[in-house]
Design an enzyme around this catalytic site. Structure first.
Site, PDB file in Angstrom:
ATOM      1  N   ARG A 161      45.635   0.713 -15.978  1.00  0.00           N
ATOM      2  CA  ARG A 161      44.946  -0.481 -15.493  1.00  0.00           C
ATOM      3  C   ARG A 161      45.852  -1.387 -14.654  1.00  0.00           C
ATOM      4  O   ARG A 161      45.410  -1.916 -13.622  1.00  0.00           O
ATOM      5  CB  ARG A 161      44.356  -1.251 -16.674  1.00  0.00           C
ATOM      6  CG  ARG A 161      43.617  -2.540 -16.310  1.00  0.00           C
ATOM      7  CD  ARG A 161      42.688  -2.399 -15.127  1.00  0.00           C
ATOM      8  NE  ARG A 161      41.721  -1.318 -15.264  1.00  0.00           N
ATOM      9  CZ  ARG A 161      40.977  -0.876 -14.276  1.00  0.00           C
ATOM     10  NH1 ARG A 161      41.084  -1.395 -13.054  1.00  0.00           N
ATOM     11  NH2 ARG A 161      40.121   0.113 -14.472  1.00  0.00           N
ATOM     12  N   LYS A 189      49.178 -18.903   0.919  1.00  0.00           N
ATOM     13  CA  LYS A 189      48.022 -18.896   0.006  1.00  0.00           C
ATOM     14  C   LYS A 189      47.906 -17.530  -0.658  1.00  0.00           C
ATOM     15  O   LYS A 189      46.954 -16.780  -0.457  1.00  0.00           O
ATOM     16  CB  LYS A 189      46.752 -19.268   0.762  1.00  0.00           C
ATOM     17  CG  LYS A 189      46.775 -20.694   1.293  1.00  0.00           C
ATOM     18  CD  LYS A 189      45.543 -21.015   2.110  1.00  0.00           C
ATOM     19  CE  LYS A 189      45.616 -22.437   2.666  1.00  0.00           C
ATOM     20  NZ  LYS A 189      44.455 -22.775   3.523  1.00  0.00           N
TER      21      LYS A 189
END
Length: 281
Positions: free
Chosen positions: A97, A132
């Site tokens: 994962r 960002k």
């Protein structure tokens, strides 16, 4: 990409996910139960994250083997197999994962960057990212932008001076802000000034800015003002630029366009792990 830093990051991500252990896999599988994962693309796009796959699975020991079939920056099609990983099933399930989450996000950023670069192909403008980024993932996200054909803006607050509206307000003026920083920085550090009005543009030029950013200006405004900028000053556009408006900005004559959406609102590319069980698969 710094592989030592990546290894350290992945170790921390696994500590967060595993805690004291994988309750499900520890109960179901022993160390001798082997299996194999195929990592499959579920949609078209640019793959990014080869080192993440190799290093991520290698952290679970030499009994886990990785075979990759694509390179970073390669265009892949839905259904295409990008990697095969073999080893103890418990290890594969524990590693899966974290690796998938990262390569899906990195591939999504690389794909969106590639699309944006193609969107303005022939204009000569360079597309770059911003700060960002997701905290903790900046190195990976900026690498993904480069993989997609874009360029990196500054890596952080430490490697360039960027005087934004709040800096200028606190300093009193563009001239005063530029004067203060230029008395203390070295000659290798560039000074970028963000402007929104014609008066600010003139002041930034006269103050000796190295880079001028047209912030939240329309393409028409930039086209009108850019002849005022001397050739030795680098120009950049940023703020509110979308996929639809990007071509218009690319034709203004600016050298760089920075796009926050490449990292802050991009959709991850869908990649799945398909399991096969048994030795010798």
């Amino acid at each position: 990409m710094n592989k030592m830093k990546l290894k350290s990051m992945l170790e921390e991500f696994y500590r967060e996910d595993l805690g004291d252990g994988d309750v499900s896999s520890d109960i179901l599988f022993g160390k001798k139960d082997e299996g194999s994962f195929s990592l499959l693309m579920k949609e078209n796009g640019v793959f990014c994250g080869k080192d993440v796959v190799e290093i991520g699975f290698s952290l679970f020991g030499s009994s886990v083997t990785v075979q990759l079939f694509v390179e970073d920056g390669e265009w892949v099609e839905a259904g295409q197999r990008i990697a095969e990983i073999t080893g103890p099933m418990g290890d594969l399930l524990q590693a899966e994962r974290v690796v998938l989450n990262l390569i899906q996000r990195m591939s999504g950023i690389a794909t969106e960057t590639y699309r944006a670069v193609e969107h303005v192909k022939g204009s000569g403008v360079r597309l770059c990212d911003t700060r960002k980024t997701t905290p903790g993932l900046r190195m990976l996200e900026k690498y993904a932008v480069r993989t997609g054909g874009g360029f990196n803006h500054r890596n952080g607050l430490y490697d360039a001076v960027m005087l934004k509206d709040n800096h200028i307000s606190f300093a009193g003026s563009i001239s005063e802000a530029v004067k203060q920083v230029k008395t203390q920085i070295g000659h290798m550090v560039k000074v970028e000034v963000e402007i929104e009005t014609k008066e600010q543009l003139v002041e930034a030029i006269e103050s000796g800015a190295d880079v001028i950013m047209f912030d939240n200006c329309t393409p028409e405004t930039i086209r009108d003002w850019i002849p005022l900028v001397p050739s030795h000053i680098v120009t950049e556009a940023s703020g509110g630029i979308t996929w639809e408006s990007l071509p218009a900005y690319a034709e203004t004559g600016v050298q760089y366009i920075s796009l926050g959406y490449l990292t802050h609102s991009v959709k991850s590319l869908d990649i799945s792990a398909r399991v096969r069980i048994g030795k010798g698969v």
